[in-house]
Design a protein around this motif. Structure first.
Motif, PDB file in Angstrom:
ATOM      1  N   GLU A  60      12.668 -13.293  -8.440  1.00 48.73           N
ATOM      2  CA  GLU A  60      12.379 -14.068  -9.652  1.00 48.73           C
ATOM      3  C   GLU A  60      13.651 -14.441 -10.419  1.00 48.73           C
ATOM      4  OE1 GLU A  60       9.638 -11.721 -11.942  1.00 48.73           O
ATOM      5  OE2 GLU A  60       8.090 -11.823 -10.388  1.00 48.73           O
ATOM      6  N   SER A  61      14.695 -13.637 -10.254  1.00 50.05           N
ATOM      7  CA  SER A  61      15.929 -13.896 -11.000  1.00 50.05           C
ATOM      8  C   SER A  61      16.983 -14.660 -10.202  1.00 50.05           C
ATOM      9  CB  SER A  61      16.522 -12.564 -11.491  1.00 50.05           C
ATOM     10  OG  SER A  61      17.024 -11.827 -10.388  1.00 50.05           O
ATOM     11  N   VAL A  62      16.683 -14.968  -8.939  1.00 46.67           N
ATOM     12  CA  VAL A  62      17.654 -15.680  -8.113  1.00 46.67           C
ATOM     13  C   VAL A  62      17.785 -17.111  -8.637  1.00 46.67           C
ATOM     14  CG1 VAL A  62      18.095 -16.613  -5.800  1.00 46.67           C
ATOM     15  CG2 VAL A  62      17.278 -14.270  -6.065  1.00 46.67           C
ATOM     16  N   PRO A  63      19.014 -17.538  -8.913  1.00 46.01           N
ATOM     17  CA  PRO A  63      19.205 -18.890  -9.444  1.00 46.01           C
ATOM     18  C   PRO A  63      18.800 -19.957  -8.429  1.00 46.01           C
ATOM     19  CG  PRO A  63      21.315 -17.871  -8.933  1.00 46.01           C
ATOM     20  CD  PRO A  63      20.265 -16.829  -8.720  1.00 46.01           C
ATOM     21  N   ALA A  64      18.362 -21.113  -8.928  1.00 48.18           N
ATOM     22  CA  ALA A  64      17.943 -22.212  -8.059  1.00 48.18           C
ATOM     23  C   ALA A  64      19.125 -22.734  -7.244  1.00 48.18           C
ATOM     24  CB  ALA A  64      17.328 -23.329  -8.895  1.00 48.18           C
ATOM     25  N   GLU A  65      20.310 -22.752  -7.864  1.00 55.31           N
ATOM     26  CA  GLU A  65      21.508 -23.216  -7.166  1.00 55.31           C
ATOM     27  C   GLU A  65      22.281 -22.019  -6.631  1.00 55.31           C
ATOM     28  OE1 GLU A  65      23.867 -25.957  -9.351  1.00 55.31           O
ATOM     29  OE2 GLU A  65      22.106 -27.028 -10.105  1.00 55.31           O
ATOM     30  N   GLU A  66      22.931 -22.244  -5.501  1.00 56.14           N
ATOM     31  CA  GLU A  66      23.697 -21.164  -4.888  1.00 56.14           C
ATOM     32  C   GLU A  66      24.878 -20.808  -5.786  1.00 56.14           C
ATOM     33  OE1 GLU A  66      22.227 -19.734  -2.638  1.00 56.14           O
ATOM     34  OE2 GLU A  66      20.940 -21.288  -1.862  1.00 56.14           O
ATOM     35  N   PRO A  67      25.203 -19.518  -5.887  1.00 53.50           N
ATOM     36  CA  PRO A  67      26.332 -19.106  -6.726  1.00 53.50           C
ATOM     37  C   PRO A  67      27.660 -19.631  -6.179  1.00 53.50           C
ATOM     38  CG  PRO A  67      25.364 -17.223  -5.579  1.00 53.50           C
ATOM     39  CD  PRO A  67      24.548 -18.412  -5.233  1.00 53.50           C
ATOM     40  N   GLN A  68      28.636 -19.703  -7.061  1.00 56.66           N
ATOM     41  CA  GLN A  68      29.975 -20.143  -6.659  1.00 56.66           C
ATOM     42  C   GLN A  68      30.518 -19.180  -5.605  1.00 56.66           C
ATOM     43  OE1 GLN A  68      32.346 -21.137  -9.933  1.00 56.66           O
ATOM     44  NE2 GLN A  68      33.975 -22.000  -8.692  1.00 56.66           N
ATOM     45  N   GLY A  69      31.130 -19.726  -4.580  1.00 52.94           N
ATOM     46  CA  GLY A  69      31.691 -18.903  -3.514  1.00 52.94           C
ATOM     47  C   GLY A  69      30.673 -18.497  -2.464  1.00 52.94           C
ATOM     48  N   TYR A  70      29.453 -18.999  -2.583  1.00 51.72           N
ATOM     49  CA  TYR A  70      28.392 -18.611  -1.651  1.00 51.72           C
ATOM     50  C   TYR A  70      28.747 -18.972  -0.212  1.00 51.72           C
ATOM     51  CZ  TYR A  70      23.851 -18.257   0.618  1.00 51.72           C
ATOM     52  OH  TYR A  70      22.839 -17.923   1.475  1.00 51.72           O
ATOM     53  N   ALA A  71      29.319 -20.157  -0.009  1.00 50.96           N
ATOM     54  CA  ALA A  71      29.624 -20.623   1.343  1.00 50.96           C
ATOM     55  C   ALA A  71      30.530 -19.641   2.084  1.00 50.96           C
ATOM     56  CB  ALA A  71      30.268 -22.003   1.297  1.00 50.96           C
ATOM     57  N   GLU A  72      31.513 -19.074   1.392  1.00 54.50           N
ATOM     58  CA  GLU A  72      32.422 -18.126   2.041  1.00 54.50           C
ATOM     59  C   GLU A  72      31.712 -16.818   2.403  1.00 54.50           C
ATOM     60  OE1 GLU A  72      33.412 -19.421  -1.194  1.00 54.50           O
ATOM     61  OE2 GLU A  72      34.261 -21.118  -0.112  1.00 54.50           O
ATOM     62  N   LYS A  73      30.785 -16.423   1.559  1.00 57.09           N
ATOM     63  CA  LYS A  73      30.087 -15.154   1.773  1.00 57.09           C
ATOM     64  C   LYS A  73      28.875 -15.316   2.685  1.00 57.09           C
ATOM     65  CE  LYS A  73      31.654 -13.572  -2.687  1.00 57.09           C
ATOM     66  NZ  LYS A  73      31.298 -13.319  -4.059  1.00 57.09           N
ATOM     67  N   TYR A  74      28.464 -16.549   2.899  1.00 52.19           N
ATOM     68  CA  TYR A  74      27.296 -16.865   3.711  1.00 52.19           C
ATOM     69  C   TYR A  74      27.400 -16.280   5.118  1.00 52.19           C
ATOM     70  CZ  TYR A  74      24.657 -19.858   6.926  1.00 52.19           C
ATOM     71  OH  TYR A  74      23.873 -20.305   7.938  1.00 52.19           O
ATOM     72  N   GLY A  75      28.572 -16.374   5.731  1.00 55.57           N
ATOM     73  CA  GLY A  75      28.746 -15.920   7.109  1.00 55.57           C
ATOM     74  C   GLY A  75      28.423 -14.449   7.283  1.00 55.57           C
ATOM     75  N   TYR A  76      28.897 -13.638   6.386  1.00 56.84           N
ATOM     76  CA  TYR A  76      28.635 -12.192   6.458  1.00 56.84           C
ATOM     77  C   TYR A  76      27.153 -11.900   6.277  1.00 56.84           C
ATOM     78  CZ  TYR A  76      28.933  -7.230   5.094  1.00 56.84           C
ATOM     79  OH  TYR A  76      28.747  -5.874   4.992  1.00 56.84           O
ATOM     80  N   LEU A  77      26.531 -12.549   5.302  1.00 62.11           N
ATOM     81  CA  LEU A  77      25.106 -12.341   5.062  1.00 62.11           C
ATOM     82  C   LEU A  77      24.294 -12.804   6.267  1.00 62.11           C
ATOM     83  CD1 LEU A  77      22.924 -11.436   3.093  1.00 62.11           C
ATOM     84  CD2 LEU A  77      22.994 -13.707   2.061  1.00 62.11           C
ATOM     85  N   ARG A  78      24.651 -13.947   6.819  1.00 60.68           N
ATOM     86  CA  ARG A  78      23.943 -14.459   7.997  1.00 60.68           C
ATOM     87  C   ARG A  78      24.125 -13.516   9.178  1.00 60.68           C
ATOM     88  NH1 ARG A  78      21.575 -17.706  11.156  1.00 60.68           N
ATOM     89  NH2 ARG A  78      22.287 -19.265  12.589  1.00 60.68           N
ATOM     90  N   GLU A 125      27.255  -8.716  -1.974  1.00 61.77           N
ATOM     91  CA  GLU A 125      28.505  -9.475  -1.999  1.00 61.77           C
ATOM     92  C   GLU A 125      28.277 -10.894  -2.489  1.00 61.77           C
ATOM     93  OE1 GLU A 125      31.451  -9.540   0.958  1.00 61.77           O
ATOM     94  OE2 GLU A 125      31.302  -7.397   1.351  1.00 61.77           O
ATOM     95  N   VAL A 126      27.111 -11.446  -2.173  1.00 62.38           N
ATOM     96  CA  VAL A 126      26.790 -12.804  -2.604  1.00 62.38           C
ATOM     97  C   VAL A 126      26.308 -12.798  -4.054  1.00 62.38           C
ATOM     98  CG1 VAL A 126      25.270 -14.780  -2.223  1.00 62.38           C
ATOM     99  CG2 VAL A 126      26.250 -13.566  -0.267  1.00 62.38           C
TER     100      VAL A 126
END
Length: 169
Positions: A60-78, A125-126
């Motif tokens: 419910e608290s996750v922002p609609a837009e991806e946080p700044q720096g998300y693209a760099e952290k995306y790989g680890y989460l994926r 991390e994200v």
């Protein structure tokens, strides 16, 4: 999880907790003749429901837009979402029929808790500092330690709601 968004990442975490609850509930019933081990899995199943509720609150608290720096952290989460435990035949989807002994079952529980912990740490991390996620990470660590302690020593399993003096844990 091809196009993983932060919302999808949290939804995936919710599904992991739902599957964990189902796995632990089935193991509790499978080992019903061994009261102690059945209770271990019943406690874990109950705790997974709590994690699911907490993650739904987080969603419910996750922002609609991806946080700044998300693209760099995306790989680890994926990478964590595609870890062998979550996607391979030897992992989460492995048939419970292959679990024959209480040691097999405890090992399976340990693997699930370890994989969930790794995923939640990647999610942190994200997201950054988040009280709900920090609480879940702490509980996952406690589950890992408790399951391992039970595997090694036969110690009693306690639920997250049980208060135990530090010198007895």
């Amino acid at each position: 999880m091809e196009d993983i968004t932060l919302r999808k990442a949290v939804e995936f975490a919710i599904s992991v907790e739902q599957m964990g609850n189902e796995i632990y509930d089935r193991l509790a019933r499978r080992f019903k003749d061994d009261e102690e081990i059945s209770k271990v899995f019943a406690v874990l199943a109950k705790d997974e429901l709590l994690h699911e509720k907490q993650l739904k609150t987080l969603l419910e608290s996750v922002p609609a837009e991806e946080p700044q720096g998300y693209a760099e952290k995306y790989g680890y989460l994926r990478a964590m979402s595609l870890s062998e435990f979550f996607t391979s035949r030897e992992g989460l989807t492995r048939s419970l029929e292959e679990v024959k002994t209480r040691q097999d079952a405890l090992q399976r529980a340990f693997e699930l808790e370890r994989s969930a912990l790794g995923y939640y740490q990647a999610l942190k991390e994200v997201l950054g500092e988040n009280e709900v996620l920090d609480s879940i990470i702490k509980m996952e660590r406690e589950h890992m330690v408790s399951v391992m302690r039970y595997m090694v020593t036969g110690a009693k399993m306690r639920g997250l709601g049980d208060k135990v003096p530090q010198n007895q844990a």
